[in-house]
Design a protein around this motif. Structure first.
Motif, short mmCIF file in Angstrom:
data_model
loop_
_atom_site.label_atom_id
_atom_site.label_comp_id
_atom_site.label_asym_id
_atom_site.label_seq_id
_atom_site.Cartn_x
_atom_site.Cartn_y
_atom_site.Cartn_z
N ALA A 134 0.82 -1.21 0.00
CA ALA A 134 0.00 0.00 0.00
C ALA A 134 0.86 1.26 0.00
O ALA A 134 0.53 2.25 -0.66
CB ALA A 134 -0.93 -0.01 1.21
N ASP A 135 1.95 1.21 0.74
CA ASP A 135 2.81 2.39 0.90
C ASP A 135 3.65 2.68 -0.34
O ASP A 135 3.84 3.85 -0.70
CB ASP A 135 3.72 2.18 2.11
CG ASP A 135 4.58 3.40 2.39
OD1 ASP A 135 4.02 4.51 2.46
OD2 ASP A 135 5.80 3.24 2.54
N LEU A 136 4.13 1.63 -1.02
CA LEU A 136 5.11 1.83 -2.08
C LEU A 136 4.54 1.81 -3.50
O LEU A 136 5.07 2.47 -4.39
CB LEU A 136 6.20 0.75 -2.00
CG LEU A 136 7.18 0.81 -0.83
CD1 LEU A 136 8.16 -0.36 -0.91
CD2 LEU A 136 7.94 2.13 -0.82
N SER A 137 3.50 1.04 -3.72
CA SER A 137 3.11 0.70 -5.09
C SER A 137 2.32 1.78 -5.81
O SER A 137 1.39 2.37 -5.25
CB SER A 137 2.30 -0.60 -5.10
OG SER A 137 3.01 -1.63 -4.50
N ASP A 138 2.67 2.00 -7.06
CA ASP A 138 1.86 2.84 -7.94
C ASP A 138 0.71 2.04 -8.53
O ASP A 138 -0.38 2.56 -8.76
CB ASP A 138 2.72 3.39 -9.08
CG ASP A 138 3.86 4.26 -8.57
OD1 ASP A 138 3.57 5.27 -7.91
OD2 ASP A 138 5.03 3.93 -8.84
N LYS A 139 0.98 0.75 -8.79
CA LYS A 139 -0.03 -0.12 -9.38
C LYS A 139 0.14 -1.52 -8.82
O LYS A 139 1.26 -1.96 -8.53
CB LYS A 139 0.12 -0.14 -10.91
CG LYS A 139 -1.00 -0.85 -11.66
CD LYS A 139 -0.83 -0.69 -13.17
CE LYS A 139 -1.96 -1.33 -13.94
NZ LYS A 139 -1.78 -1.16 -15.42
N ILE A 140 -0.98 -2.22 -8.66
CA ILE A 140 -0.98 -3.56 -8.08
C ILE A 140 -1.74 -4.50 -9.00
O ILE A 140 -2.83 -4.17 -9.48
CB ILE A 140 -1.63 -3.56 -6.68
CG1 ILE A 140 -0.87 -2.62 -5.74
CG2 ILE A 140 -1.69 -4.97 -6.09
CD1 ILE A 140 -1.64 -2.29 -4.47
N THR A 141 -1.16 -5.67 -9.22
CA THR A 141 -1.84 -6.74 -9.94
C THR A 141 -2.09 -7.87 -8.96
O THR A 141 -1.16 -8.35 -8.31
CB THR A 141 -1.01 -7.25 -11.13
OG1 THR A 141 -0.81 -6.19 -12.06
CG2 THR A 141 -1.72 -8.41 -11.83
#
Length: 249
Positions: free
Chosen positions: A210-217
């Motif tokens: 949640a803190d680092l990601s720009d996009k999640i798959t």
């Protein structure tokens, strides 16, 4: 944004079992992209396909517009796409500085460097020290790698990876086995090195994601279940059911 890594129809079968099924994945340049999912979702298999440690049964993979589907891991590393492993891979009996220096020697492609004198190899020291400074290991330069805490060993691994001058880093559970202090330190490091690189990571720690990601798959049963930023995927009932459990309230 331009595309760094792209998979189309990526599929992997093991004796009739479909571990990854027709996955389409696009990682944009300059982003931190997380690949998550419950145990058995196929994310490790997908990660190994993307990094070419497994060959796909079907589908294609391109890196920076170049088809790498049939290439070997060492060849794609030379193109600028380098992975880390879940288990820290350092030379325990070498110093922290020497570990990074080995990576710098490897980048030159000269296998005879190991037979050169210590004095001659010292020309790599300044650059190696700069990589250690970047990952917060300046005070451990002359320590044996075996003496480092687990979290700092992971930082050393990232330093050696950076010494290969990659444009894209693929991180396999970078926070695995870490205490809270090491997680915070490594998160800051990933954010810092991502400023001029693309990162794809498999990670179980949802707070880190949640803190680092720009996009999640999000993968489930070998297929993409949801994709987007954390706010989007965390609100998906399908993701809650698959990733956290049907009994979640």
């Amino acid at each position: 944004m331009s595309v760094a890594l792209q998979a189309k129809g990526l599929t992997k079968e093991f004796k009739g079992f479909v571990a990854v099924n027709k996955v389409d994945l696009t990682v944009e340049k300059g982003t931190i992209h997380a690949l998550i999912g419950p145990n058995g979702a196929g994310k490790t298999t997908c990660f190994n396909l993307l990094t070419k440690f497994l060959q796909p049964t079907a589908g294609s993979i391109t890196y920076d517009g170049r088809d790498i589907t049939k290439m070997l891991p060492a060849d794609i590393a030379r193109l600028g796409m380098v992975r880390s492993f879940q288990i820290s891979a350092v030379f325990p009996d070498l110093s922290v500085l020497q570990n990074v220096r080995v990576a710098l020697q490897r980048r030159r492609g000269d296998s005879f460097d190991f037979w050169r004198s210590e004095r001659e190899l010292s020309r790599f020291d300044d650059e190696a020290q700069a990589h250690l400074d970047a990952v917060g290991l300046s005070e451990f330069t002359h320590h044996r790698a075996a003496e480092l805490s687990y979290g700092r060993k992971r930082a050393l691994e990232i330093a050696t990876t950076l010494a290969l001058d990659p444009e894209m880093l693929l991180l396999d559970e970078p926070m695995a086995g870490m205490g809270q202090e090491d997680v915070a330190r490594t998160s800051q490091l990933i954010r810092r090195i991502a400023k001029n690189r693309t990162i794809l990571m498999v990670e179980h720690n949802l707070k880190v994601v949640a803190d680092l990601s720009d996009k999640i798959t999000v993968l489930a049963r070998g297929e993409i279940l949801a994709e987007g930023d954390y706010a989007t995927v965390s609100k998906s009932p399908e993701v809650v059911d698959a990733y956290i459990g049907a009994g979640h309230d």
